[in-house]
Every structure is written in structure tokens, then in C-alpha cells.
Design a protein around this motif. Sequence first.
Motif, PDB file in Angstrom:
ATOM      1  N   HIS A  17      -5.308  12.676  -5.317  1.00 58.57           N
ATOM      2  CA  HIS A  17      -4.781  11.756  -6.322  1.00 58.57           C
ATOM      3  C   HIS A  17      -3.668  10.856  -5.786  1.00 58.57           C
ATOM      4  CE1 HIS A  17      -7.019  13.417  -9.745  1.00 58.57           C
ATOM      5  NE2 HIS A  17      -6.934  14.550  -9.079  1.00 58.57           N
ATOM      6  N   PHE A  18      -2.906  11.367  -4.815  1.00 59.15           N
ATOM      7  CA  PHE A  18      -1.752  10.634  -4.281  1.00 59.15           C
ATOM      8  C   PHE A  18      -1.755  10.712  -2.758  1.00 59.15           C
ATOM      9  CE2 PHE A  18      -0.594  12.976  -8.183  1.00 59.15           C
ATOM     10  CZ  PHE A  18      -0.487  11.912  -9.067  1.00 59.15           C
ATOM     11  N   PRO A  19      -2.752  10.119  -2.099  1.00 55.22           N
ATOM     12  CA  PRO A  19      -2.852  10.252  -0.639  1.00 55.22           C
ATOM     13  C   PRO A  19      -1.667   9.608   0.083  1.00 55.22           C
ATOM     14  CG  PRO A  19      -4.409   8.611  -1.464  1.00 55.22           C
ATOM     15  CD  PRO A  19      -3.794   9.273  -2.665  1.00 55.22           C
ATOM     16  N   ASP A  20      -1.256  10.244   1.177  1.00 56.80           N
ATOM     17  CA  ASP A  20      -0.122   9.700   1.933  1.00 56.80           C
ATOM     18  C   ASP A  20      -0.508   8.466   2.746  1.00 56.80           C
ATOM     19  OD1 ASP A  20      -1.521  10.809   4.053  1.00 56.80           O
ATOM     20  OD2 ASP A  20       0.021  12.291   4.542  1.00 56.80           O
ATOM     21  N   THR A  21      -1.761   8.050   2.648  1.00 56.93           N
ATOM     22  CA  THR A  21      -2.212   6.801   3.274  1.00 56.93           C
ATOM     23  C   THR A  21      -2.102   5.622   2.308  1.00 56.93           C
ATOM     24  OG1 THR A  21      -4.470   7.342   2.595  1.00 56.93           O
ATOM     25  CG2 THR A  21      -3.802   7.995   4.839  1.00 56.93           C
ATOM     26  N   ASP A  22      -1.739   5.907   1.068  1.00 57.51           N
ATOM     27  CA  ASP A  22      -1.640   4.868   0.042  1.00 57.51           C
ATOM     28  C   ASP A  22      -0.174   4.471  -0.113  1.00 57.51           C
ATOM     29  OD1 ASP A  22      -1.582   3.312  -2.277  1.00 57.51           O
ATOM     30  OD2 ASP A  22      -3.141   4.508  -3.260  1.00 57.51           O
ATOM     31  N   GLU A  23       0.132   3.247   0.220  1.00 61.74           N
ATOM     32  CA  GLU A  23       1.522   2.765   0.189  1.00 61.74           C
ATOM     33  C   GLU A  23       2.122   2.759  -1.220  1.00 61.74           C
ATOM     34  OE1 GLU A  23       3.749   2.116   2.705  1.00 61.74           O
ATOM     35  OE2 GLU A  23       2.155   3.144   3.790  1.00 61.74           O
ATOM     36  N   ARG A  24       1.277   2.791  -2.263  1.00 63.31           N
ATOM     37  CA  ARG A  24       1.817   2.844  -3.626  1.00 63.31           C
ATOM     38  C   ARG A  24       2.674   4.084  -3.839  1.00 63.31           C
ATOM     39  NH1 ARG A  24      -3.075   2.881  -7.496  1.00 63.31           N
ATOM     40  NH2 ARG A  24      -3.829   4.162  -5.786  1.00 63.31           N
ATOM     41  N   TRP A  25       2.407   5.137  -3.085  1.00 63.58           N
ATOM     42  CA  TRP A  25       3.110   6.404  -3.300  1.00 63.58           C
ATOM     43  C   TRP A  25       4.278   6.614  -2.338  1.00 63.58           C
ATOM     44  CZ3 TRP A  25       1.644   7.113  -7.815  1.00 63.58           C
ATOM     45  CH2 TRP A  25       0.324   6.910  -8.209  1.00 63.58           C
ATOM     46  N   ARG A  26       4.516   5.659  -1.428  1.00 63.53           N
ATOM     47  CA  ARG A  26       5.641   5.804  -0.496  1.00 63.53           C
ATOM     48  C   ARG A  26       6.952   5.841  -1.289  1.00 63.53           C
ATOM     49  NH1 ARG A  26       6.333   5.880   4.554  1.00 63.53           N
ATOM     50  NH2 ARG A  26       4.333   4.955   5.093  1.00 63.53           N
ATOM     51  N   GLY A  27       7.689   6.936  -1.120  1.00 61.55           N
ATOM     52  CA  GLY A  27       8.973   7.099  -1.790  1.00 61.55           C
ATOM     53  C   GLY A  27       8.862   7.388  -3.274  1.00 61.55           C
ATOM     54  N   ALA A  28       7.657   7.648  -3.766  1.00 63.12           N
ATOM     55  CA  ALA A  28       7.451   7.860  -5.205  1.00 63.12           C
ATOM     56  C   ALA A  28       8.197   9.089  -5.702  1.00 63.12           C
ATOM     57  CB  ALA A  28       5.960   8.018  -5.499  1.00 63.12           C
ATOM     58  N   SER A  29       8.625   9.019  -6.939  1.00 60.66           N
ATOM     59  CA  SER A  29       9.240  10.165  -7.592  1.00 60.66           C
ATOM     60  C   SER A  29       8.163  11.198  -7.903  1.00 60.66           C
ATOM     61  CB  SER A  29       9.905   9.729  -8.898  1.00 60.66           C
ATOM     62  OG  SER A  29      10.186  10.861  -9.699  1.00 60.66           O
ATOM     63  N   SER A  30       8.392  12.419  -7.493  1.00 65.72           N
ATOM     64  CA  SER A  30       7.438  13.483  -7.792  1.00 65.72           C
ATOM     65  C   SER A  30       7.391  13.787  -9.283  1.00 65.72           C
ATOM     66  CB  SER A  30       7.788  14.736  -6.992  1.00 65.72           C
ATOM     67  OG  SER A  30       7.631  14.469  -5.615  1.00 65.72           O
ATOM     68  N   ARG A  31       8.425  13.425 -10.007  1.00 66.36           N
ATOM     69  CA  ARG A  31       8.397  13.574 -11.467  1.00 66.36           C
ATOM     70  C   ARG A  31       7.337  12.645 -12.058  1.00 66.36           C
ATOM     71  NH1 ARG A  31      14.038  13.098 -13.966  1.00 66.36           N
ATOM     72  NH2 ARG A  31      13.037  14.142 -15.709  1.00 66.36           N
ATOM     73  N   ALA A  32       7.155  11.470 -11.475  1.00 68.80           N
ATOM     74  CA  ALA A  32       6.097  10.556 -11.920  1.00 68.80           C
ATOM     75  C   ALA A  32       4.727  11.132 -11.572  1.00 68.80           C
ATOM     76  CB  ALA A  32       6.274   9.179 -11.296  1.00 68.80           C
ATOM     77  N   LEU A  33       4.605  11.766 -10.407  1.00 72.83           N
ATOM     78  CA  LEU A  33       3.345  12.402 -10.024  1.00 72.83           C
ATOM     79  C   LEU A  33       3.008  13.524 -11.007  1.00 72.83           C
ATOM     80  CD1 LEU A  33       3.770  12.707  -6.133  1.00 72.83           C
ATOM     81  CD2 LEU A  33       3.001  10.744  -7.477  1.00 72.83           C
ATOM     82  N   LEU A  34       4.019  14.313 -11.366  1.00 71.26           N
ATOM     83  CA  LEU A  34       3.822  15.400 -12.326  1.00 71.26           C
ATOM     84  C   LEU A  34       3.365  14.846 -13.679  1.00 71.26           C
ATOM     85  CD1 LEU A  34       4.030  18.412 -13.074  1.00 71.26           C
ATOM     86  CD2 LEU A  34       6.437  17.981 -13.631  1.00 71.26           C
ATOM     87  N   ALA A  35       4.011  13.787 -14.137  1.00 72.24           N
ATOM     88  CA  ALA A  35       3.630  13.187 -15.423  1.00 72.24           C
ATOM     89  C   ALA A  35       2.175  12.738 -15.387  1.00 72.24           C
ATOM     90  CB  ALA A  35       4.551  12.018 -15.756  1.00 72.24           C
ATOM     91  N   HIS A  36       1.744  12.181 -14.264  1.00 74.75           N
ATOM     92  CA  HIS A  36       0.353  11.737 -14.135  1.00 74.75           C
ATOM     93  C   HIS A  36      -0.604  12.938 -14.165  1.00 74.75           C
ATOM     94  CE1 HIS A  36      -2.882   9.005 -13.110  1.00 74.75           C
ATOM     95  NE2 HIS A  36      -3.265   9.860 -12.168  1.00 74.75           N
ATOM     96  N   CYS A  37      -0.241  14.020 -13.493  1.00 72.99           N
ATOM     97  CA  CYS A  37      -1.088  15.222 -13.498  1.00 72.99           C
ATOM     98  C   CYS A  37      -1.185  15.818 -14.897  1.00 72.99           C
ATOM     99  CB  CYS A  37      -0.555  16.251 -12.496  1.00 72.99           C
ATOM    100  SG  CYS A  37      -0.755  15.732 -10.779  1.00 72.99           S
ATOM    101  N   LEU A  38      -0.075  15.807 -15.621  1.00 75.91           N
ATOM    102  CA  LEU A  38      -0.101  16.283 -17.010  1.00 75.91           C
ATOM    103  C   LEU A  38      -1.022  15.427 -17.855  1.00 75.91           C
ATOM    104  CD1 LEU A  38       3.682  17.099 -17.457  1.00 75.91           C
ATOM    105  CD2 LEU A  38       1.795  18.759 -17.591  1.00 75.91           C
ATOM    106  N   LYS A  39      -0.999  14.113 -17.633  1.00 76.17           N
ATOM    107  CA  LYS A  39      -1.868  13.194 -18.372  1.00 76.17           C
ATOM    108  C   LYS A  39      -3.334  13.464 -18.056  1.00 76.17           C
ATOM    109  CE  LYS A  39      -2.714   8.226 -18.891  1.00 76.17           C
ATOM    110  NZ  LYS A  39      -3.849   7.852 -18.021  1.00 76.17           N
ATOM    111  N   LEU A  40      -3.643  13.696 -16.782  1.00 80.17           N
ATOM    112  CA  LEU A  40      -5.021  13.990 -16.396  1.00 80.17           C
ATOM    113  C   LEU A  40      -5.509  15.276 -17.060  1.00 80.17           C
ATOM    114  CD1 LEU A  40      -4.916  13.151 -12.582  1.00 80.17           C
ATOM    115  CD2 LEU A  40      -6.023  11.815 -14.399  1.00 80.17           C
TER     116      LEU A  40
END
Length: 156
Positions: free
Chosen positions: A60-83
Motif C-alpha cells: 500500500h505504501f511502497p518505499d519506491t513511491d515518492e508520495r510516501w517519502r517522509g509521510a506521517s505514519s499516523r496518516a498511513l494508519l488512518a488509511h489502513c483503518l479506512k481500508l
Amino acid sequence: MRIGHGYDVHKFGGDKPLILAGVTIPGAQGVLAHSDGDVVLHAVCDALLGAAALGDIGEHFPDTDERWRGASSRALLAHCLKLAAERGLRPDNVDVTVIAQVPRLGPHKQTMRAQLAADLGLPETAVNLKATTTEGLGYIGRKEGIAVHAVALLSG
């Protein structure tokens, strides 16, 4: 009811602060990571995704995707909860074990637990956070990194 297990590990290094369960740990060495490197939230994300049969955090959040560089893991968690919610699932409880020789987490555990509960939309009584060392053994014992196991129970 569905159960998921998550695991994550990061190597200490770099100039980022150490963030665990959404809490910055003062004076601690940060980790090398594509995002903010919150190893606790990464393990919890994997546990949630596992319980929902939605793959893993790397898909869902590959380290090859620049959109996720420096991303807040709280935002990643919110997305996983939504999924998970899109599958009709919500967390009932989460149990986390942080494995680290350093830093000592005792003074931070309650704050970390409270932040994790808030981010999951759960009462603190439904979130457990433990910390242990490896008694000086292995890469963790040599203070080279930190690991986390997480288990999540979801229901719909």
C-alpha cells in the motif's frame, strides 16, 4: 472476528527524531526509513491489513513511491483503518510489543498507549503496549535497531 499479526523493524540512524506510536521520544536516535519510520504504527498497520486480508504495508505504501517519502505514519494508519472499514471491519483491540535495548520506554509507554488508542478510535482499555529488551543479544541488543510485533482483533 478476524485476527492479524504485524511485524516491523528499522535500523537506527539518520537525523530524524524517533517516533513511536505517534509520540516523539526526546533524545533518542531516530531510524532510517522512507516515511517517518514509526515502527509501532507500521506493525499495527500490518496487523490491521492482515486481519482484513488486504496484503501488507509495503503493497500500500511502497518505499519506491515518492508520495510516501517522509509521510506521517499516523496518516498511513488512518488509511489502513479506512481500508478495513470499507470491508466492514473495525478494530476491537490491539496488543503491541516493542523490542528495543534503547531507548528505555517505561517513561513513555502510557503516552504512547494513549496516542495509539486515540488514533485507533479505541478506549485505552482496548490497547496494550509492552516494551522489552533482548538482554543485549543480536542487532537489537547491540543497539543497532528496533522491532515491533502487533496483533489486532477486528470485527464487523
